[in-house]
Design an enzyme around this catalytic site. Structure first.
Site, PDB file in Angstrom:
ATOM      1  CE  LYS A 136      -2.622  -0.176   3.588  1.00  0.00           C
ATOM      2  NZ  LYS A 136      -2.107  -1.419   4.188  1.00  0.00           N
ATOM      3  CB  THR A 161       5.363   0.457  -2.431  1.00  0.00           C
ATOM      4  OG1 THR A 161       6.091  -0.037  -1.314  1.00  0.00           O
ATOM      5  CG2 THR A 161       6.284   0.566  -3.627  1.00  0.00           C
ATOM      6  NE  ARG A 184      -0.912   4.188   9.040  1.00  0.00           N
ATOM      7  CZ  ARG A 184      -1.124   2.929   9.414  1.00  0.00           C
ATOM      8  NH1 ARG A 184      -1.522   2.670  10.653  1.00  0.00           N
ATOM      9  NH2 ARG A 184      -0.942   1.929   8.591  1.00  0.00           N
ATOM     10  CE  LYS A 244       3.785  -4.596   9.830  1.00  0.00           C
ATOM     11  NZ  LYS A 244       2.544  -3.903  10.258  1.00  0.00           N
ATOM     12  CB  ALA A 263      -4.564  -0.100  11.257  1.00  0.00           C
ATOM     13  CG  PHE A 286      -4.585  -3.672   9.276  1.00  0.00           C
ATOM     14  CD1 PHE A 286      -3.263  -4.079   9.249  1.00  0.00           C
ATOM     15  CD2 PHE A 286      -5.159  -3.429  10.510  1.00  0.00           C
ATOM     16  CE1 PHE A 286      -2.533  -4.262  10.419  1.00  0.00           C
ATOM     17  CE2 PHE A 286      -4.447  -3.612  11.688  1.00  0.00           C
ATOM     18  CZ  PHE A 286      -3.131  -4.024  11.642  1.00  0.00           C
ATOM     19  CG  PHE A 310       5.779  -9.445  -6.603  1.00  0.00           C
ATOM     20  CD1 PHE A 310       6.781  -9.664  -5.670  1.00  0.00           C
ATOM     21  CD2 PHE A 310       4.704  -8.645  -6.235  1.00  0.00           C
ATOM     22  CE1 PHE A 310       6.721  -9.102  -4.403  1.00  0.00           C
ATOM     23  CE2 PHE A 310       4.634  -8.079  -4.973  1.00  0.00           C
ATOM     24  CZ  PHE A 310       5.653  -8.301  -4.056  1.00  0.00           C
ATOM     25  CD1 TRP A 323       9.547  -2.277  -4.316  1.00  0.00           C
ATOM     26  CD2 TRP A 323      10.758  -3.194  -5.967  1.00  0.00           C
ATOM     27  NE1 TRP A 323      10.671  -2.830  -3.749  1.00  0.00           N
ATOM     28  CE2 TRP A 323      11.437  -3.401  -4.735  1.00  0.00           C
ATOM     29  CE3 TRP A 323      11.335  -3.676  -7.134  1.00  0.00           C
ATOM     30  CZ2 TRP A 323      12.648  -4.073  -4.650  1.00  0.00           C
ATOM     31  CZ3 TRP A 323      12.546  -4.339  -7.061  1.00  0.00           C
ATOM     32  CH2 TRP A 323      13.197  -4.541  -5.819  1.00  0.00           C
TER      33      TRP A 323
END
Length: 557
Positions: A72, A74, A95, A106, A274, A302, A382, A410
């Site tokens: 999200k 990215t 955030r 993480k 969240a 989330f 990907f 990305w």
């Protein structure tokens, strides 16, 4: 070998933060600089923007999270860069990351690859000190509670019913449950206590929903910290805490301005949990960005069942925001997991599993549209994704009235989101959002929870034992019935069982507890085990973080 996020970030050519501000029409003397590449906006300047029209607000949300990742943040960065690339005046709002995940498992939350915000190391660590200020303000209130009890307890606080804990911005399981005030009479009255991580503090939620310093102070005064023996509430205002707490927060509440790798403006401010909170950046930053940019891209924590719902039902409702569109991020890998594929087999083509997993995507799309907000799908690419798998996702999105765009931000930065940016602009310009929360303020609290569970989660009903049902009525009798509800459940499923992937239906959602966040202005419905103080894994990321021979940080991601 691909470069790491920190290597890519370190190679970026950053512009002075005053130059970034000038792209949004911010005078250099209104940017309060924290070094050359970070700044806060003065409130004099923010207040001068009131009469300006708002830009278009775009929410980035996602399918239900999986260990395969969705991306999200990215995508939020990539879309913001993409909009600027096609000639739009755009800004992003994110955030601030907590240090707990950075040193835990993480990692950071500043995007990835060629879609990052910088300076990445600063943003993921101390940044401009906002979290420090929030933690100190929270702990000042904790100290004032125990000090009041020590000096005679004039308010009649029941030591068994002190609900305000302490906080630290670190994963530390040993602090979850403690006994405080040991060591004799001079140290006070021993009682059970505990620590949460800073992002779980109600002060953080208040910080992110407050409109200005006055609103912040008023909200702080409404925090319920304890009860008396007759169960009547004791507030932070009763303890005369809001004044000094606001003093500690007066600089932090100004929004932070940084930049993307492509030197586009980014506001990064606040970071509430969240689950037990609403998981969005600050209202002040979002409203400021809307006055300065034509398009503002923001995200919510989330998947859409938690993040988008709270963004719409709590943040937008309370701040009067009108989102123009939403982007739901999905990956082929994650959809395969929702279709029953094990993580170690995600590299193999499996169109049928993608189609099966798309039941999750379809429900999220229907849910977002039920708020009256048009939607676009961003497929975060990907290298192992195949054309057939991508086509399967695009077909499912089409059945929901949405276009799915393959994105490669990305690896390529804004070049990889040009098509997504054009589609978002087309949707915003051609479809009028008729945004509305899914329940009214005056609906009973029980029915608000049931509405979310049945309409968004696919549940058949909600249940609760008698004590919890009584708590629903008690909160309404106390005058809190018009507050929105903040659902706290697992982020890994529409149900309360994290192992139920896809789009389960017919399940029953148990409400285990209700917690009042009177200052933030919502009631938390806890529907599962909620961890407010995480622990470190067996091999924490901290083991890999160090300074190299040149004093530069290694191992941060």
């Amino acid at each position: 070998m691909a470069k790491s996020d920190i290597e890519i970030a370190r190679e970026a050519t950053m512009q002075p933060i005053t130059e970034i501000g000038s792209k949004l029409g911010i005078p250099a003397d209104q940017v309060l600089q924290y070094g050359p590449y970070k700044g806060k906006l003065s409130f004099d300047f923010i207040n001068s923007l009131d009469s300006k029209p708002d830009g278009k607000l775009i929410l980035v949300t996602a399918i239900t999270p999986t260990p395969a990742g969705e991306g999200k943040t990215t995508t939020t960065v990539g879309l913001g860069d993409g909009l600027n690339r096609i000639g739009k005046k755009a800004a992003i709002c994110l955030r601030e990351p907590s240090q707990g995940p950075c040193f835990g498992m993480k990692g950071g939350a500043a995007g990835g690859g060629y879609a990052q915000v910088v300076p990445m190391e600063d943003i993921n660590l101390h940044f401009t000190g906002d979290f420090h200020a929030i933690g100190i303000a929270h702990n000042l209130l904790s100290a004032l509670i125990d000090n009041h009890i020590y000096w005679g307890n004039e308010l009649g606080i029941d030591l068994r019913r002190v609900s305000w804990r302490r906080v630290v911005d670190m994963n530390d399981r040993s602090l979850r449950s403690i006994v405080s005030s040991l060591g004799g009479v001079s140290n006070g009255f021993p009682r059970e206590d505990g620590f949460d991580i800073v992002v779980a503090s109600e002060v953080m939620a208040i910080f992110c929903l407050a409109k200005d310093l006055n609103d912040l102070t008023e909200r702080l005064s409404r925090i319920v910290v304890a009860q008396r023996r007759d169960k009547s509430p004791v507030t932070a205002g009763d303890l005369m805490a809001p004044g000094p707490m606001a003093v500690l927060l007066k600089d932090a509440i100004s929004p932070n301005l940084v930049q993307t790798l492509e030197n586009n403006p980014a506001f990064i401010h606040g970071g509430p949990f969240a689950n037990i909170a609403h998981g969005c950046n600050s209202v002040i930053a979002t409203r400021t960005a809307l006055k300065l940019a034509d398009y503002v891209v923001t995200e919510a924590g989330f998947g859409a069942d938690l993040g988008a719902e709270k963004f719409f039902d709590i943040k937008c409702r309370k701040a009067g925001l009108k989102p123009a569109a939403a982007v739901v991020v999905a990956t082929i890998r994650a959809l395969k997991m929702h279709g029953g594929v094990a993580k170690e087999n995600l590299g193999q083509e499996n169109v049928e599993a993608v189609k099966k997993g798309c039941s999750n995507l379809a429900r999220h799309l229907a849910n977002v549209k039920s708020f009256g907000v048009p939607v676009v799908v961003a497929i975060n690419r990907f290298s192992a994704d195949t054309d057939a798998e991508v086509a399967a996702v695009q077909e499912v999105a089409k059945t929901q009235g949405a276009k799915a765009i393959l994105c490669n931000h990305w690896a390529e930065g804004s070049k990889g989101t040009e098509e997504l940016a054009h589609e978002v602009v087309r949707v915003v310009d051609s479809q009028t959002a008729n945004f509305s929360p899914i329940y009214p303020d005056d609906m009973p609290l029980w029915d608000k929870v049931k509405t979310i569970a049945t309409r968004l989660y696919g549940a058949s009903d909600i249940i609760a034992d008698k004590a919890v049902r009584n708590r629903f009525k008690e909160l309404e009798d106390m005058g809190y019935g018009d507050l929105p509800v903040c659902m706290a459940k697992t982020q890994y499923s529409f149900s309360t069982d994290p192992n139920l992937k896809g789009a389960p239906s017919g399940h029953v959602v148990p409400v285990r507890e209700l917690r009042l966040s009177a200052g933030a202005g919502f009631v938390v419905a806890i529907c599962g085990e909620i961890m407010t103080m995480p622990g470190l894994p067996r091999v924490p990321s901290a083991h890999n973080i160090k300074l190299d021979a040149n004093g530069q940080i290694e191992g941060l991601f």
